[in-house]
Motif scaffolding. Structure first.
Motif, PDB file in Angstrom:
ATOM      1  N   ARG A  13       0.862  -1.197   0.000  1.00 49.67           N
ATOM      2  CA  ARG A  13       0.000   0.000   0.000  1.00 49.67           C
ATOM      3  C   ARG A  13       0.885   1.228   0.000  1.00 49.67           C
ATOM      4  O   ARG A  13       1.637   1.447   0.955  1.00 49.67           O
ATOM      5  CB  ARG A  13      -0.854   0.049   1.272  1.00 49.67           C
ATOM      6  N   PRO A  14       0.805   2.048  -1.033  1.00 50.12           N
ATOM      7  CA  PRO A  14       1.642   3.250  -1.018  1.00 50.12           C
ATOM      8  C   PRO A  14       1.186   4.197   0.078  1.00 50.12           C
ATOM      9  O   PRO A  14      -0.013   4.307   0.360  1.00 50.12           O
ATOM     10  CB  PRO A  14       1.400   3.856  -2.395  1.00 50.12           C
ATOM     11  N   HIS A  15       2.148   4.834   0.694  1.00 50.84           N
ATOM     12  CA  HIS A  15       1.849   5.824   1.731  1.00 50.84           C
ATOM     13  C   HIS A  15       1.981   7.213   1.120  1.00 50.84           C
ATOM     14  O   HIS A  15       3.059   7.576   0.644  1.00 50.84           O
ATOM     15  CB  HIS A  15       2.816   5.647   2.901  1.00 50.84           C
ATOM     16  N   ILE A  16       0.880   7.958   1.109  1.00 49.11           N
ATOM     17  CA  ILE A  16       0.918   9.303   0.524  1.00 49.11           C
ATOM     18  C   ILE A  16       0.672  10.324   1.633  1.00 49.11           C
ATOM     19  O   ILE A  16      -0.307  10.218   2.381  1.00 49.11           O
ATOM     20  CB  ILE A  16      -0.180   9.489  -0.563  1.00 49.11           C
ATOM     21  N   ALA A  17       1.572  11.296   1.731  1.00 48.32           N
ATOM     22  CA  ALA A  17       1.363  12.411   2.665  1.00 48.32           C
ATOM     23  C   ALA A  17       0.715  13.546   1.893  1.00 48.32           C
ATOM     24  O   ALA A  17       1.223  13.962   0.843  1.00 48.32           O
ATOM     25  CB  ALA A  17       2.699  12.854   3.253  1.00 48.32           C
ATOM     26  N   VAL A  18      -0.423  14.018   2.382  1.00 46.77           N
ATOM     27  CA  VAL A  18      -1.123  15.135   1.735  1.00 46.77           C
ATOM     28  C   VAL A  18      -0.980  16.345   2.651  1.00 46.77           C
ATOM     29  O   VAL A  18      -1.423  16.319   3.803  1.00 46.77           O
ATOM     30  CB  VAL A  18      -2.613  14.814   1.508  1.00 46.77           C
ATOM     31  N   VAL A  19      -0.344  17.398   2.159  1.00 45.77           N
ATOM     32  CA  VAL A  19      -0.122  18.602   2.965  1.00 45.77           C
ATOM     33  C   VAL A  19      -1.192  19.623   2.584  1.00 45.77           C
ATOM     34  O   VAL A  19      -1.257  20.069   1.433  1.00 45.77           O
ATOM     35  CB  VAL A  19       1.288  19.184   2.715  1.00 45.77           C
ATOM     36  N   GLY A  20      -2.030  19.975   3.569  1.00 44.13           N
ATOM     37  CA  GLY A  20      -3.126  20.917   3.325  1.00 44.13           C
ATOM     38  C   GLY A  20      -4.461  20.193   3.381  1.00 44.13           C
ATOM     39  O   GLY A  20      -4.728  19.321   2.547  1.00 44.13           O
ATOM     40  N   ALA A  21      -5.275  20.537   4.383  1.00 45.83           N
ATOM     41  CA  ALA A  21      -6.587  19.874   4.552  1.00 45.83           C
ATOM     42  C   ALA A  21      -7.716  20.821   4.190  1.00 45.83           C
ATOM     43  O   ALA A  21      -8.783  20.797   4.798  1.00 45.83           O
ATOM     44  CB  ALA A  21      -6.732  19.352   5.980  1.00 45.83           C
ATOM     45  N   GLY A  22      -7.470  21.692   3.186  1.00 49.29           N
ATOM     46  CA  GLY A  22      -8.571  22.471   2.617  1.00 49.29           C
ATOM     47  C   GLY A  22      -9.377  21.565   1.693  1.00 49.29           C
ATOM     48  O   GLY A  22      -9.227  20.333   1.713  1.00 49.29           O
ATOM     49  N   ALA A  23     -10.201  22.178   0.864  1.00 44.45           N
ATOM     50  CA  ALA A  23     -11.065  21.381  -0.017  1.00 44.45           C
ATOM     51  C   ALA A  23     -10.239  20.450  -0.910  1.00 44.45           C
ATOM     52  O   ALA A  23     -10.555  19.264  -1.050  1.00 44.45           O
ATOM     53  CB  ALA A  23     -11.912  22.309  -0.872  1.00 44.45           C
ATOM     54  N   PHE A  24      -9.150  20.966  -1.482  1.00 44.54           N
ATOM     55  CA  PHE A  24      -8.405  20.149  -2.448  1.00 44.54           C
ATOM     56  C   PHE A  24      -7.662  19.000  -1.758  1.00 44.54           C
ATOM     57  O   PHE A  24      -7.706  17.860  -2.218  1.00 44.54           O
ATOM     58  CB  PHE A  24      -7.413  21.019  -3.235  1.00 44.54           C
ATOM     59  N   GLY A  25      -6.961  19.317  -0.668  1.00 37.64           N
ATOM     60  CA  GLY A  25      -6.201  18.271   0.026  1.00 37.64           C
ATOM     61  C   GLY A  25      -7.127  17.248   0.661  1.00 37.64           C
ATOM     62  O   GLY A  25      -6.875  16.035   0.595  1.00 37.64           O
ATOM     63  N   GLY A  26      -8.195  17.713   1.293  1.00 36.80           N
ATOM     64  CA  GLY A  26      -9.108  16.798   1.971  1.00 36.80           C
ATOM     65  C   GLY A  26      -9.724  15.794   1.004  1.00 36.80           C
ATOM     66  O   GLY A  26      -9.730  14.580   1.246  1.00 36.80           O
ATOM     67  N   TRP A  27     -10.235  16.311  -0.124  1.00 33.24           N
ATOM     68  CA  TRP A  27     -10.871  15.401  -1.087  1.00 33.24           C
ATOM     69  C   TRP A  27      -9.851  14.510  -1.779  1.00 33.24           C
ATOM     70  O   TRP A  27     -10.153  13.377  -2.155  1.00 33.24           O
ATOM     71  CB  TRP A  27     -11.698  16.183  -2.105  1.00 33.24           C
ATOM     72  N   THR A  28      -8.626  14.998  -1.957  1.00 35.01           N
ATOM     73  CA  THR A  28      -7.589  14.131  -2.545  1.00 35.01           C
ATOM     74  C   THR A  28      -7.270  12.997  -1.577  1.00 35.01           C
ATOM     75  O   THR A  28      -7.142  11.831  -1.975  1.00 35.01           O
ATOM     76  CB  THR A  28      -6.318  14.954  -2.862  1.00 35.01           C
ATOM     77  N   LYS A 357     -16.247  24.014  -5.195  1.00 31.72           N
ATOM     78  CA  LYS A 357     -17.263  23.059  -5.663  1.00 31.72           C
ATOM     79  C   LYS A 357     -16.661  21.869  -6.385  1.00 31.72           C
ATOM     80  O   LYS A 357     -17.222  20.794  -6.426  1.00 31.72           O
ATOM     81  CB  LYS A 357     -18.248  23.783  -6.591  1.00 31.72           C
ATOM     82  N   LEU A 358     -15.483  22.109  -7.034  1.00 32.22           N
ATOM     83  CA  LEU A 358     -14.868  21.116  -7.918  1.00 32.22           C
ATOM     84  C   LEU A 358     -13.991  20.127  -7.162  1.00 32.22           C
ATOM     85  O   LEU A 358     -13.513  19.145  -7.748  1.00 32.22           O
ATOM     86  CB  LEU A 358     -14.006  21.834  -8.968  1.00 32.22           C
ATOM     87  N   ALA A 359     -13.778  20.371  -5.860  1.00 32.92           N
ATOM     88  CA  ALA A 359     -12.754  19.625  -5.125  1.00 32.92           C
ATOM     89  C   ALA A 359     -12.939  18.098  -5.170  1.00 32.92           C
ATOM     90  O   ALA A 359     -11.945  17.377  -5.330  1.00 32.92           O
ATOM     91  CB  ALA A 359     -12.693  20.123  -3.678  1.00 32.92           C
ATOM     92  N   PRO A 360     -14.164  17.560  -5.073  1.00 30.90           N
ATOM     93  CA  PRO A 360     -14.260  16.088  -5.138  1.00 30.90           C
ATOM     94  C   PRO A 360     -13.760  15.537  -6.473  1.00 30.90           C
ATOM     95  O   PRO A 360     -13.107  14.486  -6.513  1.00 30.90           O
ATOM     96  CB  PRO A 360     -15.769  15.830  -4.962  1.00 30.90           C
ATOM     97  N   ALA A 361     -14.046  16.250  -7.571  1.00 29.23           N
ATOM     98  CA  ALA A 361     -13.601  15.779  -8.885  1.00 29.23           C
ATOM     99  C   ALA A 361     -12.092  15.934  -9.020  1.00 29.23           C
ATOM    100  O   ALA A 361     -11.397  15.049  -9.544  1.00 29.23           O
ATOM    101  CB  ALA A 361     -14.313  16.555  -9.986  1.00 29.23           C
ATOM    102  N   LEU A 362     -11.562  17.047  -8.507  1.00 26.20           N
ATOM    103  CA  LEU A 362     -10.115  17.246  -8.550  1.00 26.20           C
ATOM    104  C   LEU A 362      -9.410  16.142  -7.754  1.00 26.20           C
ATOM    105  O   LEU A 362      -8.399  15.593  -8.190  1.00 26.20           O
ATOM    106  CB  LEU A 362      -9.742  18.612  -7.981  1.00 26.20           C
TER     107      LEU A 362
END
Ligand SMILES: Cc1cc2nc3c(=O)[nH]c(=O)nc-3n(C[C@H](O)[C@H](O)[C@H](O)COP(=O)(O)OP(=O)(O)OC[C@H]3O[C@@H](n4cnc5c(N)ncnc54)[C@H](O)[C@@H]3O)c2cc1C
Length: 399
Positions: A13-28, A357-362
């Protein structure tokens, strides 16, 4: 899933660190978890914090996007995700009011979108001025050219949604940490562990930076000249006693006026007042140190506009204000691409006043880039900036 990194973490399982829990980071982060990755989501001040671009009360969700088919399709793709989030979390997020487009002068932006919306199953039509006046007597239409109404549109409770997404990340097995991170050292075409505030480091197989208006500071060579945070003042006006219902979400839709300036507004906001904002880009803004006090000139403009378009609200008092920032790309498009010099780093940002609005698709798109090595979309890539026909925008339509 195909993540061919030899370092892919335990059990493949790859481990991905996501920096930033705004709309874009959270949905990613959520999209990566849904596809089996291990995720650590970091934010310096917490999901939906007041400094973040996602940290406002409400954001418009609408699909009229001029001739930009990509965003119409992404809105259609994002809608079910927002509704699922609302159902799973039990947090009220989507307010379905419809969206009213008020055009003074050219109306090609709204009109050219209608066939794209029809193809995407999102009903929208032109209203005669007489019909608009009958349906929305709170609004003055006598100096307007044309009016369009999108039925499947409304507002999203922004900071509440960011917190709900972060909670879903934890429920799905992700780790959530409140800590600031910096980009790690670049060596042999890859990024090393991220230095964290407090002196420790974080090593992962891949890194996503979704740091909103801070992306330019973190990657000055790549984005310092391209990402431009601008100050945006937002006002909430209090309707007269007893008239709240006439200016709430049951009586009025989200509205956007396209004229010499672009104003837009959101009714209701959990009784926090009638929200009005001027979409014109403000002065350059420091998202960390900027003091978020409203500018008298912006308030004056907002009051004059309000009195003209919503005459019953002339003289309405300001009951709340916010100063937020847009993180503008030169062409108004988002950014979702791999770092050109680091094979294990992806950047997501440049919401340019319309990204929420686009964050889930992004998020789904970026997860596919990371885990399936899917190619970036040309219009959201770094390479567009170097294209000979790259055209910075002079006029923006956002919200
Ligand atoms: C006033 C206003 C109105 C808007 N209206 C609309 C609208 O109606 N509809 C719409 O769709 N969009 C709208 N937008 C745009 C939309 O809100 C943004 O495009 C979107 O929220 C950007 O999300 P983001 O995740 O990229 O950035 P952010 O929400 O800013 O998230 C970035 C996060 O990264 C964190 N961070 C930064 N640096 C670090 C670091 N070094 N380490 C750890 N964490 C870090 C921050 O704390 C922050 O939480 C509006 C924006 C504003 C300001």
């Amino acid at each position: 899933m195909s993540f061919p990194s030899p370092g892919a973490g335990a059990g493949g399982r790859p481990h991905i660190a996501v920096v930033g829990a705004g709309a874009f980071g959270g949905w990613t982060a959520l999209a990566l978890l849904a596809r089996g990755a291990r995720v650590t989501l970091l934010d310096a001040w917490g999901a939906g914090n007041s400094r973040s671009s996602s940290g406002g009360e409400t954001r418009v969700i609408r699909a009229i996007y001029g001739p930009d088919r990509l965003y119409v399709d992404w809105v259609a793709r994002a809608f079910p995700r927002w509704l699922e989030l609302q159902a799973r979390s039990g947090v009220p997020i989507y307010q379905p009011t419809g969206a009213l487009w008020i055009c003074r002068g050219a109306d090609g932006y709204a009109r050219s979108s209608l066939p794209l919306l029809a193809a995407a199953g999102l009903p929208a039509s032109e209203l005669s001025l007489a019909e608009a006046g009958r349906r929305f007597p709170q609004i003055r239409f006598d100096d307007v050219t044309s009016v369009f109404f999108e039925e499947r549109a409304g507002s999203l409770a922004a900071r509440r949604a960011c917190r709900a997404v972060a909670a879903e990340v934890v429920k799905a097995g992700g780790e959530l940490r409140e800590v600031a991170a910096l980009p790690g050292p670049l060596e042999s075409g890859a990024m090393g562990p991220l230095p964290l505030a407090g002196g420790s480091t974080l090593a992962a197989d891949g890194y996503v930076f979704a740091c909103g208006p801070w992306l330019g500071e973190l990657f000055p060579a790549l984005l310092g000249e391209r990402l431009r945070p601008t100050r945006q003042d937002v006002f909430f006006f209090g309707p007269p006693p007893g008239a709240g219902g006439r200016f709430g979400e049951r009586a009025l839709p989200v509205w956007i006026e396209l004229g010499e300036r672009i104003f837009y507004g959101i009714p209701g906001n959990d009784h926090r007042g009638f929200k009005l904002a001027d979409d014109t880009r403000g002065e350059p803004w420091d998202p960390t140190q900027g003091e978020r006090l409203p500018a008298p000139a912006a308030l004056d403009r907002a009051r004059r506009y309000l009195a003209h378009r919503f005459p019953e609200l002339a003289g309405a008092p300001v009951v709340e204000t916010r100063v937020c920032q847009y993180e503008n790309s030169p062409d108004g498009h988002l950014l979702a691409d791999r770092h050109p010099e680091a094979s294990n780093v992806w950047l997501a940002g440049c919401g340019s006043g319309h990204g929420f609005k686009l964050a889930p698709a992004l998020g789904e798109h970026l997860a596919a880039q990371i885990l399936d090595r899917q190619a970036p979309l040309p219009e959201l890539s770094f390479s567009r900036f170097d294209h000979p026909l790259f055209a910075p925008r002079t006029q923006f339509e956002s919200a």
